[in-house]
Motif scaffolding. Structure first.
Motif, mmCIF file in Angstrom:
data_model
loop_
_atom_site.group_PDB
_atom_site.id
_atom_site.type_symbol
_atom_site.label_atom_id
_atom_site.label_comp_id
_atom_site.label_asym_id
_atom_site.label_seq_id
_atom_site.Cartn_x
_atom_site.Cartn_y
_atom_site.Cartn_z
ATOM 1 N N LEU A 169 0.822 -1.210 0.000
ATOM 2 C CA LEU A 169 0.000 0.000 0.000
ATOM 3 C C LEU A 169 0.854 1.257 0.000
ATOM 4 C CD1 LEU A 169 -2.920 -0.627 2.532
ATOM 5 C CD2 LEU A 169 -3.022 -0.531 0.057
ATOM 6 N N LEU A 170 1.930 1.236 0.816
ATOM 7 C CA LEU A 170 2.739 2.443 0.992
ATOM 8 C C LEU A 170 4.116 2.062 1.510
ATOM 9 C CD1 LEU A 170 2.667 5.614 1.137
ATOM 10 C CD2 LEU A 170 2.029 5.333 3.526
ATOM 11 N N SER A 171 5.134 2.739 0.991
ATOM 12 C CA SER A 171 6.497 2.553 1.483
ATOM 13 C C SER A 171 7.308 3.808 1.175
ATOM 14 C CB SER A 171 7.174 1.340 0.820
ATOM 15 O OG SER A 171 8.541 1.275 1.180
ATOM 16 N N ASN A 172 8.224 4.110 2.046
ATOM 17 C CA ASN A 172 9.117 5.238 1.787
ATOM 18 C C ASN A 172 10.368 4.822 1.022
ATOM 19 O OD1 ASN A 172 10.214 3.811 3.981
ATOM 20 N ND2 ASN A 172 11.250 5.631 4.743
ATOM 21 N N ALA A 175 7.139 -1.322 -5.424
ATOM 22 C CA ALA A 175 6.490 -2.595 -5.757
ATOM 23 C C ALA A 175 6.606 -3.553 -4.580
ATOM 24 C CB ALA A 175 7.138 -3.207 -6.993
ATOM 25 N N MET A 176 5.728 -4.518 -4.573
ATOM 26 C CA MET A 176 5.722 -5.531 -3.521
ATOM 27 C C MET A 176 6.993 -6.366 -3.607
ATOM 28 S SD MET A 176 4.067 -6.866 -1.041
ATOM 29 C CE MET A 176 4.340 -8.322 -0.059
ATOM 30 N N ILE A 195 3.592 -0.431 4.551
ATOM 31 C CA ILE A 195 2.276 -0.947 4.913
ATOM 32 C C ILE A 195 1.819 -1.879 3.787
ATOM 33 C CG2 ILE A 195 -0.112 -0.399 5.478
ATOM 34 C CD1 ILE A 195 0.882 2.385 6.333
ATOM 35 N N PHE A 196 1.450 -3.103 4.174
ATOM 36 C CA PHE A 196 1.016 -4.119 3.238
ATOM 37 C C PHE A 196 -0.433 -4.484 3.561
ATOM 38 C CE2 PHE A 196 5.508 -4.548 4.084
ATOM 39 C CZ PHE A 196 6.059 -4.515 2.818
ATOM 40 N N GLU A 197 -1.227 -4.720 2.507
ATOM 41 C CA GLU A 197 -2.626 -5.071 2.700
ATOM 42 C C GLU A 197 -2.847 -6.526 2.334
ATOM 43 O OE1 GLU A 197 -6.967 -3.293 1.591
ATOM 44 O OE2 GLU A 197 -5.417 -3.172 0.043
ATOM 45 N N LEU A 198 -3.630 -7.220 3.154
ATOM 46 C CA LEU A 198 -4.007 -8.594 2.875
ATOM 47 C C LEU A 198 -5.034 -8.603 1.764
ATOM 48 C CD1 LEU A 198 -3.804 -11.585 3.721
ATOM 49 C CD2 LEU A 198 -5.679 -11.120 5.312
ATOM 50 N N LYS A 199 -4.779 -9.411 0.730
ATOM 51 C CA LYS A 199 -5.713 -9.511 -0.416
ATOM 52 C C LYS A 199 -6.666 -10.655 -0.220
ATOM 53 C CE LYS A 199 -4.679 -6.149 -2.948
ATOM 54 N NZ LYS A 199 -5.643 -5.144 -3.127
#
Length: 80
Positions: A51-54, A58-59, A76-80
């Motif tokens: 979702l967001l990274s500084n 990409a994942m 911040i990673f989101e569960l799919k």
């Protein structure tokens, strides 16, 4: 809900935040070195999206249940 994933938070802090509709993984590297976050059990088998990274756009690949965080990375990673 708040669920910690790391317990020695000197250099690395990770936790899950959950609502009825969303689960996110927050990962923070407080050091000037790359750090490995181990996602054990059920977390490793899930599909995550960035979702967001500084520090990245990409994942990153999860290898052996490990997520490599760049120096001083907040992601911040989101569960799919």
């Amino acid at each position: 809900m708040f669920q910690p994933i790391t317990f020695d938070t000197r250099y690395l802090l990770a936790y899950l935040r959950q609502t009825n509709d969303q689960t996110v993984l927050v990962a923070l590297n407080f050091s000037g070195y790359r750090k490995r976050l181990v996602l054990g059990g059920q977390l490793n088998r899930q599909r995550w999206s960035l979702l967001l990274s500084n520090r990245r756009e990409a994942m990153p690949a999860l290898r052996g249940g490990m997520l490599l965080l760049a120096p001083y990375e907040a992601a911040i990673f989101e569960l799919k």
